[in-house]
Design a protein around this motif. Structure first.
Motif, short mmCIF file in Angstrom:
data_model
loop_
_atom_site.label_atom_id
_atom_site.label_comp_id
_atom_site.label_asym_id
_atom_site.label_seq_id
_atom_site.Cartn_x
_atom_site.Cartn_y
_atom_site.Cartn_z
N ASN A 145 0.84 -1.19 0.00
CA ASN A 145 0.00 0.00 0.00
C ASN A 145 0.88 1.24 0.00
OD1 ASN A 145 -2.40 -1.49 0.14
ND2 ASN A 145 -2.27 -1.63 2.37
N PRO A 146 0.50 2.26 -0.76
CA PRO A 146 1.31 3.48 -0.77
C PRO A 146 1.28 4.15 0.59
CG PRO A 146 -0.77 3.81 -1.93
CD PRO A 146 -0.67 2.35 -1.64
N GLU A 147 2.45 4.56 1.08
CA GLU A 147 2.53 5.20 2.38
C GLU A 147 2.05 6.64 2.28
OE1 GLU A 147 6.49 4.90 3.74
OE2 GLU A 147 6.52 2.70 3.82
N PRO A 148 1.30 7.11 3.29
CA PRO A 148 0.81 8.50 3.24
C PRO A 148 1.95 9.48 3.39
CG PRO A 148 0.31 7.52 5.37
CD PRO A 148 0.87 6.41 4.50
N SER A 149 1.80 10.62 2.78
CA SER A 149 2.81 11.67 2.93
C SER A 149 2.65 12.35 4.29
CB SER A 149 2.66 12.70 1.81
OG SER A 149 1.41 13.36 1.92
N LEU A 150 3.61 13.20 4.63
CA LEU A 150 3.56 13.89 5.91
C LEU A 150 2.33 14.78 6.00
CD1 LEU A 150 4.86 14.71 8.61
CD2 LEU A 150 6.16 16.45 7.35
N GLN A 151 2.02 15.50 4.91
CA GLN A 151 0.86 16.38 4.91
C GLN A 151 -0.44 15.59 5.06
OE1 GLN A 151 3.59 17.10 3.20
NE2 GLN A 151 3.97 19.07 4.17
N GLU A 152 -0.55 14.45 4.37
CA GLU A 152 -1.75 13.63 4.51
C GLU A 152 -1.89 13.10 5.93
OE1 GLU A 152 -1.82 11.93 -0.10
OE2 GLU A 152 -1.06 10.70 1.55
N HIS A 153 -0.79 12.68 6.52
CA HIS A 153 -0.81 12.15 7.89
C HIS A 153 -1.25 13.24 8.88
CE1 HIS A 153 0.30 9.63 11.28
NE2 HIS A 153 1.09 10.59 11.74
N LEU A 154 -0.76 14.46 8.68
CA LEU A 154 -1.13 15.55 9.59
C LEU A 154 -2.57 16.00 9.37
CD1 LEU A 154 2.14 17.71 9.44
CD2 LEU A 154 1.42 16.14 11.25
N MET A 155 -3.03 16.01 8.12
CA MET A 155 -4.40 16.44 7.86
C MET A 155 -5.41 15.45 8.42
SD MET A 155 -4.63 19.40 6.62
CE MET A 155 -6.40 19.28 6.35
N ASP A 156 -5.08 14.16 8.40
CA ASP A 156 -5.98 13.17 9.02
C ASP A 156 -6.14 13.45 10.51
OD1 ASP A 156 -6.31 11.93 6.61
OD2 ASP A 156 -4.80 10.38 6.97
N GLN A 157 -5.05 13.83 11.18
CA GLN A 157 -5.14 14.16 12.60
C GLN A 157 -5.86 15.49 12.81
OE1 GLN A 157 -1.33 13.10 14.84
NE2 GLN A 157 -0.59 13.08 12.72
N ALA A 158 -5.67 16.43 11.88
CA ALA A 158 -6.34 17.73 12.02
C ALA A 158 -7.85 17.58 11.88
CB ALA A 158 -5.79 18.71 10.98
N ARG A 159 -8.31 16.74 10.98
CA ARG A 159 -9.76 16.55 10.82
C ARG A 159 -10.38 15.93 12.05
NH1 ARG A 159 -7.72 14.45 5.85
NH2 ARG A 159 -7.89 15.97 4.17
N ALA A 160 -9.59 15.12 12.76
CA ALA A 160 -10.13 14.49 13.97
C ALA A 160 -10.10 15.43 15.16
CB ALA A 160 -9.33 13.23 14.30
N ALA A 161 -9.23 16.44 15.15
CA ALA A 161 -9.08 17.31 16.32
C ALA A 161 -9.68 18.69 16.13
CB ALA A 161 -7.59 17.46 16.67
N LEU A 162 -9.86 19.14 14.87
CA LEU A 162 -10.33 20.49 14.61
C LEU A 162 -11.52 20.49 13.68
CD1 LEU A 162 -6.80 22.09 14.01
CD2 LEU A 162 -8.16 22.26 16.11
N SER A 163 -12.16 21.63 13.59
CA SER A 163 -13.30 21.78 12.68
C SER A 163 -13.47 23.26 12.35
CB SER A 163 -14.59 21.22 13.31
OG SER A 163 -14.90 21.93 14.50
N GLY A 164 -14.27 23.54 11.34
CA GLY A 164 -14.57 24.92 10.99
C GLY A 164 -13.36 25.69 10.55
N MET A 165 -13.27 26.95 11.03
CA MET A 165 -12.18 27.83 10.63
C MET A 165 -10.84 27.33 11.14
SD MET A 165 -11.88 30.40 8.73
CE MET A 165 -10.51 31.44 8.20
N ASP A 166 -10.84 26.67 12.30
CA ASP A 166 -9.58 26.14 12.82
C ASP A 166 -8.99 25.09 11.87
OD1 ASP A 166 -9.81 27.76 14.97
OD2 ASP A 166 -10.48 26.20 16.37
N LEU A 167 -9.86 24.30 11.25
CA LEU A 167 -9.38 23.29 10.30
C LEU A 167 -8.80 23.96 9.06
CD1 LEU A 167 -9.09 20.31 9.57
CD2 LEU A 167 -11.41 20.36 8.66
N ILE A 168 -9.39 25.08 8.63
CA ILE A 168 -8.85 25.80 7.48
C ILE A 168 -7.48 26.37 7.81
CG2 ILE A 168 -9.21 27.79 5.96
CD1 ILE A 168 -12.20 27.36 6.24
N VAL A 169 -7.33 26.93 9.00
CA VAL A 169 -6.03 27.45 9.41
C VAL A 169 -5.00 26.32 9.48
CG1 VAL A 169 -4.78 28.60 11.27
CG2 VAL A 169 -7.08 29.36 10.67
#
Length: 508
Positions: A145-169
């Motif tokens: 399986n292709p390994e996720p990039s650093l940005q993809e790995h961080l965005m997955d965590q951001a979606r679980a921890a943030l929402s709304g404008m904080d997620l955009i930031v």
């Protein structure tokens, strides 16, 4: 003599680079894998070319029996320079023989294992199970399986921890994190661009600092290590002062650091040992750039009579001419343009097969001379590598220097000592004690590295000392040359090495 315009007919000779000759020269500079891609394109353009993958129980497309004895490639027979003096040669006997069987003894450990256990003709043989019946080994890397990039790995965590404008930031900040894991964005400019107060952007960055890997999103090395120290519950005031003075640690100013941190020698050694366990570039573990494996074009192995040099035919495509299809097309009704097109296809196919055969002969001829010139390297190691130039090899095998240069480009040789590019064996010479220039630069680098690796922490070798030690070995080189070779190998100066070994001794 009349003065005025007139027409004259003159006869002259000139060397013209025909398309066929240009193709033969181009093939010399390509590696085996590049040849495979080139031949795939020719197979699409020329209907008379066949990949040679016909079943064993069927006759070949050109009517040649599979069991026919094929000419063995030899270093003494033919070269690409011979193509210059040859025409298209449609009437010459084509070289469209079946290269399905091995031209040489084996292509590597896989072939030796196959010959040791037997190939088996049934569908249940072990090799068929591994190859899927196609004769080629499965690429197990393709199933990963292709390994996720650093940005993809961080965005997955951001979606679980943030929402709304904080997620955009968070998305804006994560997009500006470099591959090493450091934030390259200016928080004030990001806040102005998003129309938000700076405190909101800093708050979102604080959330990113809690993401995996620990230390990601830091703006400096001190902050990165501080985040990891906090995660390990080791970020006390003494550690904070140490992280704020990393420049002193890099200079090895341990007494000054102990005074600043207010600790004794034992505690300082423990803090340094703790820092050495942290990752200064946490983002690199998610790097998607995997080093592609290098496939050797040649195999060199010792024999009772010397050295056996073999082309890696496993990576070479098999090209045949489908003469039965040519006869079928030629027997039908055709206009003049169709006949000319068919004749061009046959001539191009004949030339391609001949050029590929000449390419293999030329490569073996050049490689054989390189192995002969550098035999001490293959038997004793890199310390015995001799100076060698392209002209020396070209004169020895009666070829042009440019031909040898093309042959050695992008070609790799596998031998018991490892895998090397053919260009590696061409090195400049360094004058020895006798002044005959018989020591190669790579051999000098090997001696320098060996001396430095064997030095004691209390007896670090300076460049002047290295010059004296090399001169005792018969290598008369200047101090600046030693410094240049040492820096090329990524080895620090004597001061840097003394400081590094002192820190290692403290952290041990």
């Amino acid at each position: 003599m009349a003065l005025g315009p007139r027409l004259d007919i003159r006869q002259s000779q000139s060397l013209v680079m025909t398309p066929q000759l240009q193709q033969a020269i181009k093939l010399l500079a390509l590696s085996n894998l590049e040849i495979e891609a080139f031949v795939a394109g020719e197979l699409e353009k020329n209907p008379l070319l066949d990949s040679g993958s016909a079943p064993d129980d069927l006759p070949m497309a050109d009517g040649i029996d599979r069991d026919v004895d094929r000419p063995t490639l030899s270093a003494e027979t033919g070269s690409s320079d011979d193509l210059i003096g040859q025409g298209l040669g449609v009437g010459d006997s084509p070289l469209d023989v079946d290269y399905g069987a091995e031209t040489f003894i084996d292509d590597g450990p896989g072939d030796r294992m196959a010959s040791a256990h037997g190939t088996g003709s049934g569908s249940g043989s072990g090799m068929d199970a591994l190859t899927g019946g196609s004769g080629e080994a499965l690429d197990f890397d393709s199933f990963a399986n292709p390994e996720p990039s650093l940005q993809e790995h961080l965005m997955d965590q951001a979606r679980a921890a943030l929402s709304g404008m904080d997620l955009i930031v968070a998305g804006q900040l994560i997009g500006q994190i470099d591959p090493a894991g450091y934030l390259e964005a200016n928080l004030l400019e990001t806040a102005h661009a998003l129309g938000l107060p700076l405190c909101d952007v800093e708050r979102v960055l604080g959330v990113i600092h809690t993401f995996d890997p620990t230390g990601v999103g830091a703006r400096s090395l001190s902050e990165c290590l501080a985040l990891q120290a906090k995660e390990a519950d080791r970020h006390d005031p003494c550690m904070a002062r140490l992280l704020a003075n990393l420049d002193l640690l890099a200079r090895g100013a341990l007494p000054q650091l102990r005074r600043i941190c207010g600790v004794d020698e034992e505690d300082m050694a423990d803090m340094i040992r703790e820092l050495r366990g942290y990752d200064p570039k946490p983002g690199l573990r998610f790097s998607s750039d995997r080093a592609a494996p290098v496939t050797p074009d040649l195999f060199v192995r010792p024999t009772a009579d010397g050295w056996a040099i073999e082309i890696n035919s496993a990576t070479l495509p098999r090209v045949l001419i489908n003469r039965s299809y040519y006869v079928e097309l030629a027997s039908g009704k055709q206009d003049k343009s169709a006949k000319a097109w068919l004749a061009d296809c046959l001539a191009s196919a004949n030339w391609l097969v001949k050029a590929l055969d000449q390419r293999q002969k030329t490569i073996i001829k050049v490689a054989s001379e390189v192995v002969r010139q550098q035999e001490d390297f293959f038997r004793k190691g890199v310390a015995h590598l001799k100076p060698l130039t392209l002209r020396t090899v070209a004169d020895a095998i009666a070829m042009h220097e440019s031909t040898v240069s093309r042959v050695t480009s992008n070609k790799y040789l596998s031998c018991p000592r490892g895998q090397f590019e053919l260009k590696y064996f061409f090195t400049s010479g360094v004058s020895n004690a006798e002044g005959d220039g018989a020591v190669s630069a790579e051999a000098v680098k090997s001696h320098i590295k060996t001396l430095i690796m064997a030095e004691e922490p209390h007896a670090i070798l300076s460049d002047d000392t290295l010059v004296d030690l090399l001169r005792a070995k018969g290598m008369d080189i200047a101090r600046r040359t030693v410094a240049k070779y040492r820096e090329a190998m990524g080895i620090g100066s004597s001061v840097q090495r003394r400081r590094q070994k002192a820190l290692q001794g403290k952290a041990a």
